[in-house]
Design an enzyme around this catalytic site. Structure first.
Site, PDB file in Angstrom:
ATOM      1  N   HIS B  61       0.840  -1.210   0.000  1.00  0.00           N
ATOM      2  CA  HIS B  61       0.000   0.000   0.000  1.00  0.00           C
ATOM      3  C   HIS B  61       0.870   1.253   0.000  1.00  0.00           C
ATOM      4  CE1 HIS B  61      -3.936   1.897   1.735  1.00  0.00           C
ATOM      5  NE2 HIS B  61      -3.287   2.772   0.995  1.00  0.00           N
ATOM      6  N   HIS B  63       1.385   5.295  -2.141  1.00  0.00           N
ATOM      7  CA  HIS B  63       0.922   6.267  -3.137  1.00  0.00           C
ATOM      8  C   HIS B  63       2.163   6.872  -3.777  1.00  0.00           C
ATOM      9  CE1 HIS B  63      -3.284   6.141  -1.719  1.00  0.00           C
ATOM     10  NE2 HIS B  63      -2.708   5.873  -0.559  1.00  0.00           N
ATOM     11  N   ARG B  65       2.079   8.587  -6.765  1.00  0.00           N
ATOM     12  CA  ARG B  65       1.655   9.873  -7.350  1.00  0.00           C
ATOM     13  C   ARG B  65       1.891  10.049  -8.847  1.00  0.00           C
ATOM     14  NH1 ARG B  65      -1.549  10.505  -3.147  1.00  0.00           N
ATOM     15  NH2 ARG B  65      -0.555  11.221  -1.245  1.00  0.00           N
ATOM     16  N   HIS B 180     -10.466   0.446   1.916  1.00  0.00           N
ATOM     17  CA  HIS B 180     -10.200   1.477   2.930  1.00  0.00           C
ATOM     18  C   HIS B 180     -11.534   1.627   3.652  1.00  0.00           C
ATOM     19  CE1 HIS B 180      -8.803   5.779   4.045  1.00  0.00           C
ATOM     20  NE2 HIS B 180     -10.022   5.684   4.508  1.00  0.00           N
ATOM     21  N   HIS B 233      -4.951  -0.690   6.183  1.00  0.00           N
ATOM     22  CA  HIS B 233      -4.680   0.097   7.405  1.00  0.00           C
ATOM     23  C   HIS B 233      -5.736   0.004   8.492  1.00  0.00           C
ATOM     24  CE1 HIS B 233      -7.191   2.705   5.028  1.00  0.00           C
ATOM     25  NE2 HIS B 233      -6.204   3.156   4.274  1.00  0.00           N
ATOM     26  N   ASP B 306       1.264   2.683   3.604  1.00  0.00           N
ATOM     27  CA  ASP B 306       0.372   3.783   3.185  1.00  0.00           C
ATOM     28  C   ASP B 306       1.188   5.060   2.970  1.00  0.00           C
ATOM     29  OD1 ASP B 306      -1.845   5.195   2.364  1.00  0.00           O
ATOM     30  OD2 ASP B 306      -2.798   5.254   4.335  1.00  0.00           O
TER      31      ASP B 306
END
Lengths: 314, 431
Positions: B61, B63, B65, B180, B233, B306
């Site tokens: 997990h 990000h 971008r 999520h 999470h 995350d």
């Protein structure tokens, strides 16, 4: 307290609060003079930085600054950092470059004065941040109660209304409990934070029980536009259940006083007949607000003149 | 550098249940030997005495971008941050711009990653088009393009009927659906955990129950569909209990916890530091304890970061306006080593949750040092004391509550397919 930020009552000791109240009591006399001005803060610049409109608090700080001969500048900003594409850090640095001697901040989001205070050289006075704190309001409330009752220790203070969204409630809870009063809060369950008793108060959903034997009953302003239908079904039902009137006030002590931070929604949290006369002390609160704010400005931005009470341990 | 001998390290391989001081031989990008006294003939030798030697970590997990928000992070900076944190594979969420809801975006990410990232990048595709929670994506085509899982992540699918069909259809594509879990109505405007801290700070509270009702809903949907649900999470004690019970009932559910939810409480937000604004919010000490317990038991089988980079100017705003998320890739190991020092987890079990379990969850090769496996290897110095300075790190962003913190334990070197892609100091010296 010279140079110190006043961000919340939570950070103030009992000694700090007493020093502020005593200083405010000495400031009250200035408002009664023919020339309502002393040169204490002459040559100092006070910036009223208001991100959220508040005519009353802003005017009160402005008059307080002017009575102390400070140059008061009102700096109003609307919208959030995001809509302006300017960060709080940018705002703080810009203000800092103008070299103010004190900055009074009002913002609709909790914590903004704290972040600005990290950057600003000048002391920051929180004039209300979101649902967090409104220290000058609580201090002027304490000043008014002290004036009316001669003491705070041992009194019972009941705060009624939207506790969840109220900075006035939080600051008063910290202040009155620190000075030895018993504080109760009352409102519909949707307006009482589940953890409110962790702040040292007792929570009630029955208004009568909450004001039974109270010395002070403080009604909070209801944000009708925002909350009707979400936290209470209708203004009518709220007024019937939690609106203060003479009938409900019978359960309080005979000499109980009624307070409100203003502006009053007449007929909602406070019955029309209660708003204008004793036991209501609303206009005393407003009057004391100026003296109290003079005291704050003097304590954080002034230099102590000869014979002034010494500042606290900090 | 065809042959590398990593000599005398503490080899931790959960796939083999192995925790022993051994030599590891890498040859032509693969593990060629694991044993005592291996010959260093023709090999570069790395002295690993005192270090842990483990399969590369797999982040389920993150990000990264790219495409669209390269000012926060891109596949190069994110990939380098990953290997500096010991992660040799990173699954990246679909909330890019454009959204990864089309095979062309998945292929674009993989193509860029091939050129730019030292870590292997594993795209997670959106479960619904545009993350709107309405029309499901072409899961078969996305899977073929290289997507490893499906998720709308922070744009939680609130329509239970849509979620049910997404879970059903995911079985056809043969990949998990990651949720999520947060009911947006119960969350409302909440930005910090609802409780004494939110009451004190005057910030809108986000209650635990917002997570728990969604976890409960999706566990039931996973049960009736037989699909593989992965809960991202996990942050509340109640959610851990729900997942534990569903596991016992045989529901196909896996779950992850982040280093920050495992170690920080909502008290970290006192002071209004926006780097502590995350979704879900940091919770109470009781929740942190339940998460640690769940992690130790294996109810939570994966540690995922995350990793959510944001530009500093985006975070230097009102607390409620700051975008949620914090960096994670470069600090994850050091932060979770606290759990080993507290004897909540053995080193082998920690590595299982950082490497073997997430690889298995996403259906990836990896998480193993067995002979023949790809040589994705991390060397860890568990005693190393260092100070984290995000401005010296590889991420483009700096939003970390550990900025300036002194941490214990760090990655000494990382190999991907036998190639040294990161070393903390020149000590590993391979040329």
């Amino acid at each position: 307290m010279i140079g110190r930020d006043i961000l919340g009552i939570e950070d103030l000791s009992r000694d700090d609060i007493e020093l502020i109240l005593e200083t405010a009591e000495r400031m009250q006399e200035i408002g009664n003079r023919e020339v309502k001005k002393v040169p204490t803060l002459r040559g100092r610049t006070l910036i009223n930085l208001f991100f959220e409109p508040s005519t009353r608090t802003q005017t009160s700080f402005e008059i307080a600054g002017k009575r102390l001969a400070a140059d008061v500048v009102n700096f109003s900003v609307s919208g959030s950092s995001v809509t302006k594409r300017e960060t709080l850090l940018d705002t703080a640095k810009t203000l800092d470059a103008m070299d103010p001697d004190a900055v009074v901040v009002r913002h609709k989001v909790a914590g903004v004065p704290h972040r600005l205070a990290e950057v600003l050289e000048a002391p920051v006075i929180n004039a209300g941040d979101g649902a967090h704190e409104h220290p000058s309001q609580a201090l002027l409330d304490m000043l008014t109660v002290k004036e009316q009752k001669g003491r705070i220790e041992g009194l019972t203070v009941t705060i009624v209304g939207d506790i969840a969204h109220s900075r006035v409630a939080r600051s008063n809870i910290y202040g009155f409990t620190r000075l030895g009063a018993e504080v109760r809060v009352a409102g519909p369950p949707t307006m009482l934070p589940s953890a409110i008793e962790s702040l040292g108060v007792k929570a009630y959903t029955n208004l009568r029980e909450a004001i039974e034997g109270a010395d002070v009953v403080m009604a909070l302003r209801i944000q009708m536009e925002r909350l009707e239908g979400a936290c209470f079904p209708s203004v009518r039902e709220y007024a019937a259940t939690f609106g203060l009137d003479r009938e409900k006030l019978r359960f309080a002590k005979e000499d109980a006083i009624v307070m409100h931070p203003g502006p009053v929604n007449r007929g909602v949290e406070l019955a029309h007949e209660l708003a204008d006369h004793r036991p209501s002390v609303i206009l005393d609160q407003v009057r004391n607000g100026v003296a109290l704010r003079m005291a704050l400005l003097y304590l954080v931005a002034g230099r102590p003149p000869k014979g002034a009470p010494r500042e606290g341990a900090r | 550098m065809a042959r590398v001998l990593i000599r005398g390290g503490r080899v931790l391989d959960p796939s083999l249940d192995l925790d022993d001081t051994l030599d590891l031989l890498i040859e032509d990008g693969r593990i060629a030997g694991l044993g005592r006294g291996l010959s260093d003939d023709g090999a570069e030798v790395v002295d690993a005495a005192g270090a842990w030697v483990a399969p590369g970590f797999v982040d389920a997990h993150a990000h990264l971008r790219e495409p669209g928000q390269e000012y926060k992070e891109d596949l190069a900076s994110g990939g380098n941050a990953a290997v500096a944190g010991g992660f040799t594979q990173v699954a990246c969420m679909a909330n890019t711009d454009p959204v990864n809801d089309d095979p062309s975006v998945t292929m674009y990410i993989l193509d860029r990653a091939e050129k730019d990232s030292p870590a292997r990048i594993r795209p997670i595709a959106a479960a619904t088009r545009g993350l709107k929670g309405q029309v499901m994506t072409e899961m078969m085509a996305l899977r073929e393009a290289g997507a490893v899982a499906f998720s709308d992540d922070g744009a939680t699918i609130m329509d239970a009927g849509v979620m049910r069909r997404v879970l059903q259809y995911s079985k056809l594509a043969g990949a998990p659906v990651i949720v999520h879990a947060e009911d947006c109505h119960l969350r409302g405007a909440g930005v910090v955990n609802e409780g004494p801290v939110s009451t004190r700070l005057g910030l809108p509270g986000n209650p635990c129950v917002a997570e728990e009702v969604l976890v409960a809903r999706d566990l039931r949907l996973a049960a009736i569909t037989g699909a593989h649900l992965h809960v991202a999470h996990v942050s509340t004690a109640g959610a851990v209990a729900l997942i534990r019970r569903a596991r016992e009932e045989g529901v196909r559910v896996t779950a992850e916890a982040t280093p920050h939810h495992l170690t920080l409480t909502d008290e970290a937000t006192t002071g209004y530091d926006t780097s502590t604004r995350v979704a879900p919010p940091l919770r109470s000490a009781r929740d942190v304890d339940a998460l640690r317990q769940g992690l130790a038991e294996g109810v939570i089988d994966v540690i995922a970061t995350d990793h959510a980079p944001h530009a500093s100017y985006e975070k230097e705003v009102e607390f409620t306006e700051a975008p949620p998320g914090m960096l994670g890739l470069e600090t994850a190991l050091a932060v979770v080593l606290e759990l080993v020092r507290e004897v909540r987890l053995t080193p082998l079990e920690l590595i299982r949750r950082l490497s073997t379990n997430p690889a298995r969850l996403l259906g990836l090769e990896g998480g193993s040092l067995a002979v023949g496996a790809s040589a994705d290897v991390v060397l860890v110095d568990p005693e190393r004391v260092w100070t984290y300075d995000p401005s010296l790190g590889f991420s483009k962003s700096r939003n970390s509550p550990w900025a300036g913190a002194t941490l214990t334990g760090r990655v000494a070197a990382t190999f991907v397919a036998g190639r040294l892609v990161y070393q903390y100091e020149r000590g590993v010296s391979l040329r």
